[in-house]
Design a protein around this motif. Structure first.
Motif, PDB file in Angstrom:
ATOM      1  N   PHE A 156       7.827  -4.819   9.951  1.00 51.39           N
ATOM      2  CA  PHE A 156       9.023  -5.341   9.277  1.00 51.39           C
ATOM      3  C   PHE A 156       8.720  -6.617   8.490  1.00 51.39           C
ATOM      4  CE2 PHE A 156      13.405  -7.126   8.955  1.00 51.39           C
ATOM      5  CZ  PHE A 156      13.939  -6.054   8.291  1.00 51.39           C
ATOM      6  N   VAL A 157       7.944  -6.423   7.459  1.00 55.68           N
ATOM      7  CA  VAL A 157       7.598  -7.516   6.556  1.00 55.68           C
ATOM      8  C   VAL A 157       8.113  -7.139   5.170  1.00 55.68           C
ATOM      9  CG1 VAL A 157       5.676  -8.709   5.442  1.00 55.68           C
ATOM     10  CG2 VAL A 157       5.608  -8.242   7.888  1.00 55.68           C
ATOM     11  N   PRO A 158       8.743  -8.045   4.457  1.00 52.69           N
ATOM     12  CA  PRO A 158       9.213  -7.707   3.108  1.00 52.69           C
ATOM     13  C   PRO A 158       8.037  -7.548   2.137  1.00 52.69           C
ATOM     14  CG  PRO A 158       9.679 -10.004   3.607  1.00 52.69           C
ATOM     15  CD  PRO A 158       9.171  -9.401   4.874  1.00 52.69           C
ATOM     16  N   TYR A 159       8.124  -6.534   1.311  1.00 53.36           N
ATOM     17  CA  TYR A 159       7.094  -6.252   0.319  1.00 53.36           C
ATOM     18  C   TYR A 159       7.737  -6.178  -1.055  1.00 53.36           C
ATOM     19  CZ  TYR A 159       3.219  -5.152   3.501  1.00 53.36           C
ATOM     20  OH  TYR A 159       2.209  -5.221   4.406  1.00 53.36           O
ATOM     21  N   LEU A 160       6.969  -6.589  -2.062  1.00 50.98           N
ATOM     22  CA  LEU A 160       7.340  -6.341  -3.449  1.00 50.98           C
ATOM     23  C   LEU A 160       6.591  -5.088  -3.908  1.00 50.98           C
ATOM     24  CD1 LEU A 160       7.303  -9.934  -4.980  1.00 50.98           C
ATOM     25  CD2 LEU A 160       9.277  -8.570  -4.271  1.00 50.98           C
ATOM     26  N   ILE A 161       7.313  -4.212  -4.587  1.00 52.30           N
ATOM     27  CA  ILE A 161       6.774  -2.894  -4.919  1.00 52.30           C
ATOM     28  C   ILE A 161       6.997  -2.634  -6.406  1.00 52.30           C
ATOM     29  CG2 ILE A 161       6.960  -0.422  -4.437  1.00 52.30           C
ATOM     30  CD1 ILE A 161       8.253  -1.303  -1.724  1.00 52.30           C
ATOM     31  N   LYS A 162       5.985  -2.042  -7.037  1.00 47.97           N
ATOM     32  CA  LYS A 162       6.111  -1.605  -8.429  1.00 47.97           C
ATOM     33  C   LYS A 162       5.504  -0.207  -8.557  1.00 47.97           C
ATOM     34  CE  LYS A 162       3.880  -5.082 -10.290  1.00 47.97           C
ATOM     35  NZ  LYS A 162       3.306  -6.008 -11.294  1.00 47.97           N
ATOM     36  N   VAL A 163       6.164   0.642  -9.313  1.00 51.12           N
ATOM     37  CA  VAL A 163       5.627   1.966  -9.626  1.00 51.12           C
ATOM     38  C   VAL A 163       5.658   2.108 -11.150  1.00 51.12           C
ATOM     39  CG1 VAL A 163       5.840   4.447  -9.338  1.00 51.12           C
ATOM     40  CG2 VAL A 163       6.450   2.927  -7.454  1.00 51.12           C
ATOM     41  N   GLN A 164       4.473   2.248 -11.731  1.00 49.36           N
ATOM     42  CA  GLN A 164       4.333   2.317 -13.190  1.00 49.36           C
ATOM     43  C   GLN A 164       3.788   3.677 -13.588  1.00 49.36           C
ATOM     44  OE1 GLN A 164       1.530  -0.479 -14.856  1.00 49.36           O
ATOM     45  NE2 GLN A 164       2.541  -0.505 -16.839  1.00 49.36           N
ATOM     46  N   ALA A 165       4.412   4.299 -14.569  1.00 41.74           N
ATOM     47  CA  ALA A 165       3.957   5.602 -15.054  1.00 41.74           C
ATOM     48  C   ALA A 165       2.824   5.418 -16.057  1.00 41.74           C
ATOM     49  CB  ALA A 165       5.115   6.368 -15.689  1.00 41.74           C
TER      50      ALA A 165
ATOM     51  N   GLY B  39      11.074  -4.006  -0.636  1.00 42.31           N
ATOM     52  CA  GLY B  39      11.196  -3.068   0.471  1.00 42.31           C
ATOM     53  C   GLY B  39      10.696  -3.721   1.742  1.00 42.31           C
ATOM     54  N   HIS B  40      10.718  -3.002   2.796  1.00 45.00           N
ATOM     55  CA  HIS B  40      10.267  -3.505   4.096  1.00 45.00           C
ATOM     56  C   HIS B  40       9.354  -2.483   4.750  1.00 45.00           C
ATOM     57  CE1 HIS B  40      13.637  -6.345   3.651  1.00 45.00           C
ATOM     58  NE2 HIS B  40      13.009  -7.094   4.555  1.00 45.00           N
ATOM     59  N   SER B  41       8.350  -2.975   5.426  1.00 40.80           N
ATOM     60  CA  SER B  41       7.560  -2.080   6.264  1.00 40.80           C
ATOM     61  C   SER B  41       8.407  -1.657   7.461  1.00 40.80           C
ATOM     62  CB  SER B  41       6.277  -2.775   6.714  1.00 40.80           C
ATOM     63  OG  SER B  41       6.561  -3.996   7.382  1.00 40.80           O
ATOM     64  N   GLY B  42       7.859  -0.764   8.278  1.00 43.86           N
ATOM     65  CA  GLY B  42       8.635  -0.109   9.326  1.00 43.86           C
ATOM     66  C   GLY B  42       9.160  -1.063  10.390  1.00 43.86           C
ATOM     67  N   GLU B  43      10.297  -0.721  10.929  1.00 42.66           N
ATOM     68  CA  GLU B  43      10.906  -1.491  12.010  1.00 42.66           C
ATOM     69  C   GLU B  43      10.316  -1.080  13.352  1.00 42.66           C
ATOM     70  OE1 GLU B  43      15.286  -2.182  11.605  1.00 42.66           O
ATOM     71  OE2 GLU B  43      15.135  -0.550  10.170  1.00 42.66           O
ATOM     72  N   ASP B  44      10.462  -1.989  14.357  1.00 44.34           N
ATOM     73  CA  ASP B  44      10.147  -1.686  15.749  1.00 44.34           C
ATOM     74  C   ASP B  44      11.307  -2.175  16.606  1.00 44.34           C
ATOM     75  OD1 ASP B  44       8.829  -0.777  17.928  1.00 44.34           O
ATOM     76  OD2 ASP B  44       6.991  -1.942  17.606  1.00 44.34           O
TER      77      ASP B  44
ATOM     78  N   GLY C 174      11.119   1.141  -0.852  1.00 46.85           N
ATOM     79  CA  GLY C 174      10.074   0.957   0.151  1.00 46.85           C
ATOM     80  C   GLY C 174      10.695   0.814   1.515  1.00 46.85           C
ATOM     81  N   LEU C 175      10.415   1.749   2.368  1.00 49.79           N
ATOM     82  CA  LEU C 175      11.028   1.768   3.696  1.00 49.79           C
ATOM     83  C   LEU C 175      10.042   2.386   4.661  1.00 49.79           C
ATOM     84  CD1 LEU C 175      13.631   1.282   5.361  1.00 49.79           C
ATOM     85  CD2 LEU C 175      14.259   3.642   4.890  1.00 49.79           C
ATOM     86  N   GLY C 176       9.666   1.641   5.691  1.00 49.07           N
ATOM     87  CA  GLY C 176       8.720   2.154   6.664  1.00 49.07           C
ATOM     88  C   GLY C 176       9.350   3.171   7.594  1.00 49.07           C
ATOM     89  N   THR C 177       8.558   4.171   7.951  1.00 51.12           N
ATOM     90  CA  THR C 177       8.996   5.151   8.946  1.00 51.12           C
ATOM     91  C   THR C 177       8.375   4.885  10.303  1.00 51.12           C
ATOM     92  OG1 THR C 177       7.199   6.638   8.282  1.00 51.12           O
ATOM     93  CG2 THR C 177       9.331   6.901   7.185  1.00 51.12           C
ATOM     94  N   GLU C 178       7.318   4.089  10.325  1.00 54.13           N
ATOM     95  CA  GLU C 178       6.668   3.684  11.557  1.00 54.13           C
ATOM     96  C   GLU C 178       6.486   2.171  11.516  1.00 54.13           C
ATOM     97  OE1 GLU C 178       6.171   5.630  14.015  1.00 54.13           O
ATOM     98  OE2 GLU C 178       6.633   7.516  13.018  1.00 54.13           O
ATOM     99  N   PRO C 179       6.259   1.553  12.700  1.00 55.26           N
ATOM    100  CA  PRO C 179       6.120   0.080  12.702  1.00 55.26           C
ATOM    101  C   PRO C 179       4.953  -0.429  11.876  1.00 55.26           C
ATOM    102  CG  PRO C 179       6.577   0.903  14.920  1.00 55.26           C
ATOM    103  CD  PRO C 179       6.323   2.103  14.069  1.00 55.26           C
ATOM    104  N   ASP C 180       3.980   0.445  11.578  1.00 55.89           N
ATOM    105  CA  ASP C 180       2.792  -0.031  10.882  1.00 55.89           C
ATOM    106  C   ASP C 180       2.595   0.636   9.528  1.00 55.89           C
ATOM    107  OD1 ASP C 180       2.258   2.461  11.827  1.00 55.89           O
ATOM    108  OD2 ASP C 180       0.244   2.014  12.589  1.00 55.89           O
ATOM    109  N   ASN C 181       3.689   1.060   8.893  1.00 51.34           N
ATOM    110  CA  ASN C 181       3.491   1.658   7.570  1.00 51.34           C
ATOM    111  C   ASN C 181       4.608   1.261   6.633  1.00 51.34           C
ATOM    112  OD1 ASN C 181       5.727   3.330   7.895  1.00 51.34           O
ATOM    113  ND2 ASN C 181       4.568   5.213   8.031  1.00 51.34           N
TER     114      ASN C 181
END
Length: 1121
Positions: A795-804, A819-824, A736-743
């Motif tokens: 830039f907030v830490p997130y917990l992420i899960k992807v389940q098939a 992961g982290h949301s996007g940096e500014d 999880g890695l942001g490409t914009e400050p709000d995603n």
């Protein structure tokens, strides 16, 4: 003449039907343009783009998500019904609708029960042009009930009797998957004698003593809730005292001689016959009055189950299973009837009309029984909908005439029978739009001569435009007998020639305007092989050459490749390829085969082949040592869900024992034609128990290997389709890695088809803030590798899960990754910047770190910008060069090396994260102290004379401070003036006299010696040594006592004797030359010194090596002291 395309006309000749059918499939998309730029300004009724399945079984442990997505212009609004009445989501605090979407999220994880929300849901998407509706979505929570408690009595049988162990699992939703295991959770072995039926019961054709055990346990697995329920163990004891008599087969299931089976079209037809008998019966299947479909027929459960995939009405009929053993046979006939839920023959398509035009919507479906067709408009049955004079309904067709803008609406066609229904939305959009051409301008088409050329002209307009094609700038006519024009605007030149080259113009017209587009066509000469390789027969050990000459269009560059037996040439230096030839030297038997020359360009390819036959005389037959022949007669037995037994017959080992067999498999469903390694077994084995994966259509082949090499593969075995199962693994590399400050961009490596374990592979993506109390937010996405969460804080830490998950169920619960949301960019500059000057070239900088919250990203370090301050006049002449030093991590100080002494520097500090730099701190200046100056830039001698010279120099390039003085150091070199005394007259006379005197002396000595007298001169010289004529000392190189005491002093530190053999001025000024009267003392050839000593004469200026006379040996001697 110009050629026109009318919307409903086609022109094609015989033999071109497949191409036209393909193009007709393409033009159906022209009703609604897919070009995003085109859609941007078109008003469009709603279209449902995504919805939950009709039969939606939910996990009662998770929030309920009922999907409904739609597009339209303007964007549609959404509403829902539940059990036929309006569902007011505002009155239920647990129900929310996603922004910009119709998807419902029911939060039952915090409170509430899934059973409360069980029902039939339907979504409506509405805008000013109409309303589209979803299917009826039946929402039911999954159920996994417990087994009813019962007392199971132990079973005792005699050897050979038949037995059925009942399972009778509880009824769950969806139905459970049944399997038998023991107390150790090991699958019970099954065979032609012992097998599990479709109803879950365990059937024994006859029991054996080894069947005795106390832990026959039936398990029911409910995939949706990931739970397994267990039946009470059954105890079986087989008495082996006296076996039962042998008997012919009888059927344990189904009962009687006949039975009925009904299946729906498109499903898998499963027919089962299980027989008992002693010996164990074998099952055979036939279809009365027909044959079993070759590619859709599969056998399961040791041929006790016949499966036909994608069953259709043509598969109806009588199927007969035959159970046979050595004592007889028994037959059972199953009468199969294939019914059909409605399926589309012609689903209604979106219709774009202009005011005043006519059109039709056609809805045709089939089924068994034949479905009923019903129409709705904007979600309301047409019988009670507002009347529209432009609309007339005729069964499965709606006819529109003279439509107006108010005729725009969304129509729903419902085709239903007792087995299901189909619902399709199709809008009628009344637009007035001038023509637009969607094909890019100035496309260059390159085609080989005598081949078809297709020039595209995709278009849109309302009314539907007519298309005209022109060739050349002057608009020369196109004739219908040469060209073919298709409904989608494509111009076809069936046989392109050189004169077809040129510019073609496509013109689209309707009553609202005109649009045109130009494309260009170039015709290239075909690539041809004008000299082909020829058949050759050569002897072993000789040389062979194949020739291949290629002619091609001069604008195309061909690639020539040689192949052997349709594969690459052997990696052997005996094979060499030049421009037109393939040469093979020292030919061996293995070199025999077919050699192919292939010439490829970007537009075409040609090839030619020749066979090489290698012959050689063989005086005596020798044993053939070769790779084994391939195995044959492959057979699959013991077919289980996740295993199968493969049996084969080995081929000839060709005089070298087989060491091992290699088994490979092909997955015809996911990777047809690609073979993978499955297993290896010893060369003494001819069977292998193979572990299988779910939902794979397996074929197997076997290769044998000996010390010579590996055989070619065997023929492939019959196909074996394993049952689908839930995925047993989740995607890897979840990030999880942001490409914009709000995603937050969530990515993962998707499972491949083999790992999916079943159809309908999807991913459940879940996320929540790591440090918050928020619940998990989840969304089910298609088989993709990325999902973007928008609207996140920076830039907030997130917990992420992807389940098939697939159509069978979910993979195991995945581990959460962070992961982290996007940096500014950082917001705060470092403060309290301080500089400590260490020396003239080094400074240490200190600063206070910024608060971590203000970094708004991953802290990468601090960056110092520093530059040498300049005066305003210099600043205008040259750009200030700033230097940058980066210090990794959370450092608060750093060193600045390489500074220039006696300079004024300015610096600032910035914090750096993954997005970039933050603001700069306040500029801080500092001075470096003075340092050692560099050498003067240049030094030159001006106006040298015999006794003086002038020096000039330039200031140093780096004074590194205020210059106070220059220090001049010099060391003059001396060279005595030398005069050749051998040319002086008096010297010549003196030498003659001395020579005469020596001659007389020698004569006298000779006479005395002959007389026996003694020569006394030597003794006198030894007794009365004259100090003034002592020979030169060998140890220090001086002449007796005339040596100056200073001559023995060592040279001063740092001085060196010059290479021109002169003595520096700092050394002794004395030399033997000083004692001569203007004549340098010299040595004769015998080493004696010639000359007289006199008082010290005045020194002459040293001229170094400018004298034309040779240097004095005395000076030479002094030069090496």
């Amino acid at each position: 003449m110009q050629l026109k395309i009318m919307p409903k006309k086609k022109h094609f000749s015989a033999g071109r039907v497949p191409l036209i059918l393909f193009l007709c499939q393409m033009i159906s998309a022209l009703d609604v343009p897919l070009d995003s730029k085109l859609l941007g300004d078109l008003v469009q009724p709603p279209t449902i783009t995504q919805q939950s399945p009709k039969d939606y079984i939910i996990d009662p442990r998770e929030n309920i998500v009922i999907q409904c997505e739609a597009k339209g212009k303007p964007p549609p609004s959404f509403s829902w019904t539940r059990n036929g009445t309006h569902f007011d989501i505002d009155k239920d605090p647990l129900v929310t609708m996603k922004p910009g979407s119709g998807t419902l999220v029911i939060n039952i994880m915090s409170e509430g029960k899934a059973e409360t929300y069980e029902g039939v849901y339907q979504c409506t998407a509405r805008n000013e042009r109409g309303a589209a509706i979803s299917n009826n979505i039946v929402v039911r929570p999954s159920r996994s009930p417990l087994w009813t408690k019962e007392r199971l009595e132990p079973i005792t049988l005699r050897n050979g009797q038949s037995l059925v162990l009942p399972c009778r699992p509880p009824i769950g939703l969806p139905p459970a998957i049944i399997f038998w295991m023991d107390n150790s959770f090991q699958r019970l072995p099954q065979s032609e004698r012992v097998s599990q039926g479709l109803n879950g019961d365990l059937y024994f054709s006859n029991v054996l003593p080894e069947d005795t055990r106390e832990d026959y346990i039936c398990y029911a697995r409910f995939n949706h809730t990931q739970t397994i329920q267990q039946k009470q163990p059954i105890s079986l004891k087989v008495i082996s005292a006296k076996p039962s008599k042998e008997r012919p087969p009888t059927f344990l299931t189904p009962e009687g001689n006949e039975s009925l089976k009904e299946e729906l079209r498109g499903n898998v037809l499963s027919l089962e016959c299980i027989a008992e008998g002693l010996p164990t019966p074998i099952i055979y299947w036939i279809k009365e009055d027909g044959t079993l479909p070759v590619n859709r027929t599969f056998y399961q459960n040791f041929k006790k189950t016949l499966q036909i995939t994608q069953v259709s009405e043509a598969d109806s009929g009588n199927y007969q299973c035959i159970a046979k053993n050595t004592l007889g046979a028994v037959h059972h006939t199953i009468s199969v009837t294939v019914k059909a839920a409605p399926y589309w023959i012609s689903a209604p398509q979106n219709l774009v009309l202009s005011p005043g035009e006519n059109g039709t919507l056609i809805c045709r479906a089939n089924g068994n029984p034949k479905p009923r067709i019903g129409w709705l408009t904007n979600g309301v049955p047409v019988e009670i909908a507002p009347d529209d004079p432009s609309r007339k309904i005729d069964g499965d067709t709606i006819i529109f005439s003279n439509v107006q803008e108010r005729s725009s609406a969304v129509y729903q066609c419902n085709a239903s029978n007792e087995y299901g229904y189909l619902l399709a939305n199709a809008f009628v959009n009344v637009l007035a739009e001038p023509p637009r051409i969607l094909t890019s301008a100035n496309i260059l088409y390159q085609v080989i001569a005598n081949r078809p050329a297709l020039l595209d002209c995709a278009f849109f307009g309302s009314p539907l435009p007519t298309i005209e094609w022109f060739k050349g700038t002057k608009g020369s006519a196109l004739h219908e007998d040469i060209y073919v024009l298709h409904d989608n605007g494509t111009l076809e030149i069936p046989v392109a020639q050189k004169d077809s080259t040129g510019t073609y113009t496509c013109v689209a017209r309707n009553k609202l305007g005109m649009a045109k587009n130009e494309v260009h066509l170039e015709i290239k000469d075909p690539t041809r092989i004008i000299k082909q390789p020829e058949y050759a027969v050569v002897q072993r050990g000789s040389k062979v050459s194949f020739e291949c000459k290629v002619k091609h269009d001069n604008t195309l560059i061909p690639t020539i490749m040689w192949l052997k037996d349709n594969g690459e040439l052997p990696n052997d230096e005996r094979f060499s390829v030049d421009k037109d030839h393939l040469v093979v030297t020292d030919v061996s038997d293995d070199d025999g085969g077919m050699y192919t020359c292939a010439a490829n360009t970007t537009l075409d390819s040609v090839s030619a082949s020749a066979v090489l036959r290698v012959v050689a005389p063989t005086p005596t037959p020798a044993p053939v040592y070769d790779v084994p022949n391939p195995p044959f007669d492959l057979e699959l037995t013991n077919q289980l869900d996740k295993s199968v037994q493969l049996t084969w017959t080995p081929g000839d080992d060709n005089n070298s024992p087989i060491t091992k067999f290699i088994i490979e498999y092909e997955d015809a469903m996911h990777e047809a034609g690609i073979w993978h390694h499955q297993a290896e077994v010893s060369g003494t084995q001819t069977t292998a128990q193979l572990t299988l994966s779910p939902y794979v259509n397996y074929s197997f082949r076997v290769m044998a290997e000996n010390s010579i090499g590996r055989s070619v593969p065997s023929e492939a075995s019959e196909q074996y389709l394993t049952k689908a199962a839930e995925p047993d693994q989740n995607p890897m590399t979840v990030e999880g890695l942001g490409t914009e400050p709000d995603n937050l961009v969530i990515t993962w490596k998707p499972l491949n088809g083999f790992e999916s374990n079943g159809p309908g592979l999807q991913y459940k993506v879940s996320w929540r803030q790591k440090d918050g109390d928020d619940e998990w937010t989840s969304v089910v996405v298609a088989n993709v590798s990325k999902y973007i969460v928008s609207g996140t804080p920076t830039f907030v830490p997130y917990l992420i899960k992807v389940q098939a998950l697939n159509d069978v169920g979910f993979a195991p619960e995945p581990a959460a990754v962070m992961g982290h949301s996007g940096e500014d960019l950082p917001m705060v500059a470092p403060g309290n910047v301080r500089v400590n000057v260490v020396n003239s070239t080094l400074a240490e900088v200190h600063w206070d770190p910024v608060p971590l919250k203000s970094v708004r990203g991953h802290l990468q370090g601090y960056r110092i910008y520093y530059w040498k301050a300049q005066s305003s006049s210099k600043r205008n002449r040259r750009h200030i060069e700033k230097k940058i030093l980066t210090f990794q991590g959370n450092k608060t100080h750093g060193m600045l090396p390489g500074l220039q002494p006696y300079s004024h520097y300015v610096l600032n500090v910035r914090v750096v994260n993954g997005k970039g730099e933050g603001p700069a701190s306040t500029d801080r200046g500092f001075h470096t102290p003075e340092g050692v100056p560099s050498a003067p830039s240049s030094l030159k001698i001006v106006n040298p004379t015999l006794d003086s010279l002038t020096l000039e120099w330039d200031p140093p390039s780096h004074p590194n401070g205020v210059l106070t003085e220059y220090t001049l150091r010099y060391q003059p070199t001396m060279a005595s003036r030398q005069v050749d005394i051998a040319t002086q007259g008096w010297f010549i006379g003196l030498m003659c006299a001395v020579a005469l005197l020596i001659l007389i002396l020698l004569i006298v000595c000779f006479i005395r010696r002959n007389k026996g007298g003694k020569y006394p001169v030597k003794e006198k010289e030894d007794a009365h040594a004259d100090p003034e004529i002592q020979p030169m000392k060998e140890d220090d190189g001086t002449f007796g006592e005339y040596s100056d005491a200073e001559d023995h002093k060592p040279l001063k530190k740092g001085s060196r004797t010059p290479s021109d053999r002169t003595v520096k001025k700092e050394d002794s000024d004395d030399s033997l030359v000083d004692y001569g009267e203007g004549v340098n003392g010299q040595f004769n050839e015998d080493g004696s010194f010639i000359g007289q000593y006199s008082g010290k004469k005045e020194k002459e200026p040293a001229e170094g090596n400018e004298s034309s006379e040779a240097p004095s040996p005395v000076n030479a001697m002094n030069s090496f002291v």
